[in-house]
Design a protein around this motif. Structure first.
Motif, PDB file in Angstrom:
ATOM      1  N   PRO A  10       0.866  -1.184   0.000  1.00  0.00           N
ATOM      2  CA  PRO A  10       0.000   0.000   0.000  1.00  0.00           C
ATOM      3  C   PRO A  10       0.899   1.229   0.000  1.00  0.00           C
ATOM      4  O   PRO A  10       2.083   1.138   0.352  1.00  0.00           O
ATOM      5  CB  PRO A  10      -0.740  -0.089   1.339  1.00  0.00           C
ATOM      6  N   ILE A  11       0.364   2.365  -0.389  1.00  0.00           N
ATOM      7  CA  ILE A  11       1.162   3.579  -0.224  1.00  0.00           C
ATOM      8  C   ILE A  11       0.796   4.151   1.145  1.00  0.00           C
ATOM      9  O   ILE A  11      -0.376   4.274   1.494  1.00  0.00           O
ATOM     10  CB  ILE A  11       0.961   4.569  -1.388  1.00  0.00           C
ATOM     11  N   TYR A  13       0.423   6.560   4.492  1.00  0.00           N
ATOM     12  CA  TYR A  13       0.113   7.950   4.806  1.00  0.00           C
ATOM     13  C   TYR A  13       1.323   8.576   5.486  1.00  0.00           C
ATOM     14  O   TYR A  13       1.737   8.079   6.548  1.00  0.00           O
ATOM     15  CB  TYR A  13      -1.047   8.048   5.812  1.00  0.00           C
ATOM     16  N   GLY A  21       4.861  -1.721  12.086  1.00  0.00           N
ATOM     17  CA  GLY A  21       3.703  -2.222  11.343  1.00  0.00           C
ATOM     18  C   GLY A  21       3.836  -1.899   9.864  1.00  0.00           C
ATOM     19  O   GLY A  21       3.496  -2.709   8.997  1.00  0.00           O
ATOM     20  N   ASP A  50       0.991   8.138   0.286  1.00  0.00           N
ATOM     21  CA  ASP A  50      -0.369   8.579  -0.050  1.00  0.00           C
ATOM     22  C   ASP A  50      -0.556   9.926   0.659  1.00  0.00           C
ATOM     23  O   ASP A  50      -0.843   9.968   1.845  1.00  0.00           O
ATOM     24  CB  ASP A  50      -1.315   7.495   0.499  1.00  0.00           C
ATOM     25  N   GLY A 264      -2.868  -4.567   4.192  1.00  0.00           N
ATOM     26  CA  GLY A 264      -3.272  -4.949   5.537  1.00  0.00           C
ATOM     27  C   GLY A 264      -4.776  -5.170   5.592  1.00  0.00           C
ATOM     28  O   GLY A 264      -5.534  -4.641   4.769  1.00  0.00           O
ATOM     29  N   ASP A 266      -7.013  -3.997   7.369  1.00  0.00           N
ATOM     30  CA  ASP A 266      -7.867  -2.814   7.550  1.00  0.00           C
ATOM     31  C   ASP A 266      -8.181  -2.093   6.235  1.00  0.00           C
ATOM     32  O   ASP A 266      -9.119  -1.297   6.189  1.00  0.00           O
ATOM     33  CB  ASP A 266      -7.213  -1.838   8.546  1.00  0.00           C
ATOM     34  N   ILE A 267      -7.424  -2.356   5.198  1.00  0.00           N
ATOM     35  CA  ILE A 267      -7.703  -1.649   3.935  1.00  0.00           C
ATOM     36  C   ILE A 267      -8.043  -2.622   2.796  1.00  0.00           C
ATOM     37  O   ILE A 267      -8.060  -2.242   1.633  1.00  0.00           O
ATOM     38  CB  ILE A 267      -6.542  -0.709   3.512  1.00  0.00           C
ATOM     39  N   LEU A 296      -0.005  -6.227  13.171  1.00  0.00           N
ATOM     40  CA  LEU A 296       0.997  -6.504  14.197  1.00  0.00           C
ATOM     41  C   LEU A 296       0.644  -5.639  15.400  1.00  0.00           C
ATOM     42  O   LEU A 296       0.471  -4.426  15.256  1.00  0.00           O
ATOM     43  CB  LEU A 296       2.320  -6.037  13.587  1.00  0.00           C
TER      44      LEU A 296
HETATM   45  N1  MSP Z   1      -2.816   5.266   2.533  1.00  0.00           N
HETATM   46  C1  MSP Z   1      -3.585   4.128   2.815  1.00  0.00           C
HETATM   47  C2  MSP Z   1      -3.301   3.014   1.823  1.00  0.00           C
HETATM   48  C3  MSP Z   1      -3.572   3.351   0.399  1.00  0.00           C
HETATM   49  S1  MSP Z   1      -3.124   2.061  -0.660  1.00  0.00           S
HETATM   50  C4  MSP Z   1      -3.705   2.449  -2.160  1.00  0.00           C
HETATM   51  C5  MSP Z   1      -3.254   3.641   4.229  1.00  0.00           C
HETATM   52  N2  MSP Z   1      -2.094   4.048   4.738  1.00  0.00           N
HETATM   53  S2  MSP Z   1      -1.566   3.623   6.193  1.00  0.00           S
HETATM   54  O1  MSP Z   1      -0.292   4.263   6.324  1.00  0.00           O
HETATM   55  O2  MSP Z   1      -2.535   3.942   7.191  1.00  0.00           O
HETATM   56  O3  MSP Z   1      -1.432   2.081   6.173  1.00  0.00           O
HETATM   57  C6  MSP Z   1      -0.679   1.470   5.196  1.00  0.00           C
HETATM   58  C7  MSP Z   1      -0.554  -0.011   5.456  1.00  0.00           C
HETATM   59  O4  MSP Z   1       0.121  -0.229   6.680  1.00  0.00           O
HETATM   60  C8  MSP Z   1      -1.905  -0.730   5.557  1.00  0.00           C
HETATM   61  O5  MSP Z   1      -1.889  -1.891   4.767  1.00  0.00           O
HETATM   62  C9  MSP Z   1      -1.987  -1.106   7.004  1.00  0.00           C
HETATM   63  O6  MSP Z   1      -2.656  -2.328   7.188  1.00  0.00           O
HETATM   64  C10 MSP Z   1      -0.522  -1.261   7.351  1.00  0.00           C
HETATM   65  N3  MSP Z   1      -0.307  -1.172   8.770  1.00  0.00           N
HETATM   66  C11 MSP Z   1      -0.494  -0.086   9.591  1.00  0.00           C
HETATM   67  N4  MSP Z   1      -0.311  -0.486  10.869  1.00  0.00           N
HETATM   68  C12 MSP Z   1      -0.020  -1.801  10.891  1.00  0.00           C
HETATM   69  C13 MSP Z   1       0.292  -2.722  11.890  1.00  0.00           C
HETATM   70  N5  MSP Z   1       0.317  -2.406  13.164  1.00  0.00           N
HETATM   71  N6  MSP Z   1       0.585  -3.981  11.499  1.00  0.00           N
HETATM   72  C14 MSP Z   1       0.635  -4.367  10.187  1.00  0.00           C
HETATM   73  N7  MSP Z   1       0.344  -3.518   9.217  1.00  0.00           N
HETATM   74  C15 MSP Z   1      -0.046  -2.258   9.555  1.00  0.00           C
HETATM   75  O7  MSP Z   1      -4.041   2.889   4.770  1.00  0.00           O
END
Ligand code: MSP
Length: 527
Positions: A10-11, A13, A21, A50, A264, A266-267, A296
Motif C-alpha cells: 500500500p502507499i 500515509y 507495522g 499517499d 493490511g 484494515d484496507i 501486528l
Molecule cells: N494510505 C492508505 C493506503 C492506500 S493504498 C492504495 C493507508 N495508509 S496507512 O499508512 O494507514 O497504512 C498502510 C498499510 O500499513 C496498511 O496496509 C496497514 O494495514 C498497514 N499497517 C499499519 N499499521 C499496521 C500494523 N500495526 N501492522 C501491520 N500492518 C499495519 O491505509
C-alpha cells in the motif's frame, strides 16, 4: 506460474513516521521480490506514499507547515527507512507528483464519461482519522468507526459517487473463477458477509470540505476523495496513459505478469471491491492476487501512531542489524495472520533461529573444515553413507517446498522449511560424529560430512538471502565463494563447492542476553 511479477505495498500515509507495522508489509514484499529476482524472474516492486487528504492537511496545520512541506519531510523519512531496511523497490510513488495527479484526473474523467460516476449528496457517519464514511449499521449504536473504533460524526456534502452496482457482477464472477484472487480465503468470506451481501453502497469519491487533494477537472471545487486518488498509484507509477508507458505494457497489460497487491486487513475492502471496479471501468484487467496480511500489535495492544503506542524500526536495526528485524517480521507469525511484537518474542526468535540454528551451524562447520582440511572445502567421494545421502535428499525436497510456498506467498512457511533443513544439518553433525571419524582417521567419511555441511549451508543461504540480505554475503565470504559459486542455479546441487578456501570470520549472530535486551527494547518503545 507466470513469468513476470508486479508486486506492490500500500502507499503509506505520511502523517507521522513509519513504525514496525509499516515496515512489516514492505519487508514481506521485499522478500518476495528479491526471491523472484534471485530465481531469475523479471520483477517490478512498487511502494510509496499517499499524501493527500484532510488528516494530512490538519496535521500540517498543527505544526505550522504547508501540507507539501509536511509530506516532503515524512516521505523522505520513509524513503530513508526503506534504504536502511535494504528494501529493493524499483520505484517510490508519491501522490503529490505531477505524473500521478494527471492520471487521477484522467481516470476520473474517463469513468465520468462512462457514466460510472454521478453527482449526489453524501450524508453519513464520518471518521476523520480514517477518512471514511460509514453507514448507520456499520457504526452501530455507539457510533464508533468499525476500523479504528474512534467516535464518528454525522456529515453531509455534495459529492461525486462511483456506481458500484454496475460492475459488481463482473467482480463476483472474477472472484468465483479465481480462487486465489483473495488470500487468505477467510478475507474473501469476510468481504462477502460484511460488505457485499448486506448490499453494497455506492462509493463517495470526492470532497468539497478541504482542498488538499487532486482537483477534479470537471468541477474544481471538488477534490478526489483519497481512496480513488490512492488506488490509482498502482497504474500511474507504471506510466499509465503516458506515451512512454513501456512499464505499463510490460507489468500490467501483459498477461504473463502476475500482479500482486499486498495490503493490511484494515484496507482490504478498498482493494478487493472498489479497485477492481475502477479497473473494469477503465477497461483494464484485474490484479491476479490481493494478499491480505494481518496486523501486528505491540504487547497485545493495537499499534497506532495517533496513540503513540509504537515501536520504531530504526533503533532496533541499529542495535540488532537489518536482518534481525527482517527475520523477526517474516518468521515470527504466519503471513496472513495477525501477529504480536513483544521484546521477549523478538529476542527469543533471534536467538533460536539466527544465533543457535544458523549461526552455530556455520560456526561449527567452518571450525571443522579448518581443523580437518586446512580450510579447504572437500569434495564428496564414493563412500557416502545413507546419513549423508539423506541430507542431500532433504535439501532437494526443501528447495521444492520452499519455492512452491514462496510462490503462493506463504513466506513464513517457506522460510521455516529452510530452518528445518538447518535444524536437520545440526542434527546430522551429532549423528555423523565427525570427531569419531577423525579419531579413526576416516578421511573419506570426514570429507563427505564436511562437503555435505558446506553444501547444505550455502544452498540454504541462497534460499534465505531474500530475507537475510546482509548475512548471506557474509556467509558466502566466510566460505570463500565467488559470485558464480553461490548462484541460485546450484541450489539443489550437493557437490558444487569443493576446493574453495574458507576464511572464518566473527560469529554471525552473537547470542543475545535476554534480560538486558528486553530492558533495552522496552526503553525504545513509546507508550
Ligand atoms: N494510505 C492508505 C493506503 C492506500 S493504498 C492504495 C493507508 N495508509 S496507512 O499508512 O494507514 O497504512 C498502510 C498499510 O500499513 C496498511 O496496509 C496497514 O494495514 C498497514 N499497517 C499499519 N499499521 C499496521 C500494523 N500495526 N501492522 C501491520 N500492518 C499495519 O491505509
Amino acid at each position: 506460474m507466470k513469468k513476470k511479477f508486479y508486486i506492490t505495498t500500500p502507499i503509506y500515509y505520511p502523517s507521522a513516521n513509519a513504525h514496525i507495522g509499516h515496515a512489516y508489509c514492505t519487508t514481506m514484499c521485499d522478500i518476495f521480490a528479491r526471491n523472484k529476482r534471485i530465481r531469475g524472474y523479471e520483477t517490478y516492486f512498487l511502494t510509496g506514499t499517499d499524501e493527500h487528504g484532510e488528516k494530512i492537511q490538519k496535521n500540517a496545520e498543527k505544526v505550522n507547515k504547508t501540507p507539501q512541506e509536511f509530506v516532503d519531510e515524512i516521505a523522505n523519512n520513509f524513503q530513508n527507512l526503506w534504504r536502511t531496511l535494504k528494501i529493493s523497490n524499483d520505484d517510490f510513488i508519491r501522490t503529490t507528483e505531477e505524473r500521478h495527479i494527471k492520471v487521477v484526473q484522467q481516470v476520473f474523467s474517463h469513468l465520468y464519461q462512462n457514466g460510472d460516476i454521478y453527482l449526489g449528496n453524501y450524508e453519513g457517519w464520518y471518521c476523520t482519522p480514517c477518512e471514511s464514511f460509514w453507514t448507520e449499521t456499520q457504526v452501530g449504536e455507539e457510533h464508533l468507526c468499525p476500523d479504528c473504533h474512534r467516535p464518528v460524526h454525522k456529515d453531509k456534502e455534495e459529492a461525486y459517487f462511483f456506481n458500484t452496482k454496475k460492475y459488481l457482477p463482473d467482480l463476483l464472477r472474477f472472484m468465483d473463477e479465481h480462487p486465489k484472487f483473495i488470500t487468505p480465503i477467510t478475507r474473501k468470506n469476510e468481504m462477502m458477509n460484511t460488505f457485499i451481501k448486506p448490499g453494497l453502497e455506492d462509493l463517495c469519491i470526492s470532497r468539497t470540505s478541504f482542498d488538499w487533494g487532486v482537483p477534479i477537472l470537471e468541477n474544481p471545487k471538488h477534490v478526489t476523495y483519497v481512496w480513488m486518488d490512492a488506488l490509482t498509484n498502482y497504474i500511474s507509477a507504471l506510466g499509465y496513459l503516458n506515451e512512454n508507458d513501456s512499464l505499463f505494457k510490460k507489468f500490467w497489460l501483459d498477461e504473463e505478469t502476475e500482479i500482486i497487491h499486498v495490503v493490511g486487513a484494515d484496507i482490504s475492502r478498498f482493494h478487493i471491491i472498489y479497485w477492481p471496479m475502477f479497473l473494469k471501468g477503465l477497461n483494464l484487467r484485474f490484479p491476479d492476487r490481493i494478499f491480505v496480511h494481518g496486523l501486528l500489535d505491540l504487547n497485545g495492544e493495537k499499534m497506532s501512531k495517533s496513540r503513540g503506542n509504537v515501536v520504531s524500526p530504526l533503533p532496533l536495526i541499529e542495535r540488532y542489524g537489518v536482518d534481525a528485524l527482517r527475520w523477526f517480521l517474516a518468521r515470527e507469525f504466519s503471513f496472513g495472520s495477525d501477529g504480536r511484537f513483544t521484546p521477549e518474542l523478538f529476542v527469543e526468535r533471534i536467538n533460536l533461529d539466527l544465533a543457535n540454528n544458523l549461526g552455530n551451524l556455520v560456526n561449527r562447520t567452518l571450525t571443522m573444515i579448518n581443523k580437518y582440511f586446512d580450510g579447504i572445502i572437500p569434495s564428496h567421494n564414493q563412500n557416502m553413507r545413507d546419513l549423508d545421502k539423506n541430507l542431500g535428499d532433504l535439501l532437494v525436497k526443501t528447495v521444492d517446498e520452499y519455492e512452491s510456498l514462496m510462490d503462493d506467498l506463504k513466506i513464513t512457511e517457506s522460510l521455516a522449511k529452510v530452518m528445518e533443513l538447518l535444524g536437520a544439518a545440526n542434527k546430522y553433525i551429532e549423528e555423523s560424529e565427525p570427531w569419531t571419524l577423525a579419531k579413526a582417521s576416516d578421511i573419506s567419511g570426514l570429507e563427505n560430512v564436511m562437503a555435505s555441511l558446506a553444501n547444505v549451508i550455502i544452498n540454504a543461504t541462497m534460499m534465505l538471502e531474500c530475507c537475510l540480505v546482509e548475512t548471506a554475503p557474509k556467509i558466502y565470504q566466510q566460505f570463500g565463494l565467488s559470485k558464480k559459486q553461490h548462484s541460485y542455479e546450484f541450489v539443489k546441487e550437493f557437490n558444487h563447492l569443493a576446493g574453495t578456501k574458507i576464511s572464518k570470520g566473527n560469529p554471525l549472530f552473537p547470542r543475545l542476553k535476554k534480560d538486558e535486551e528486553i530492558a533495552y527494547i522496552n526503553s525504545i518503545s513509546q507508550h
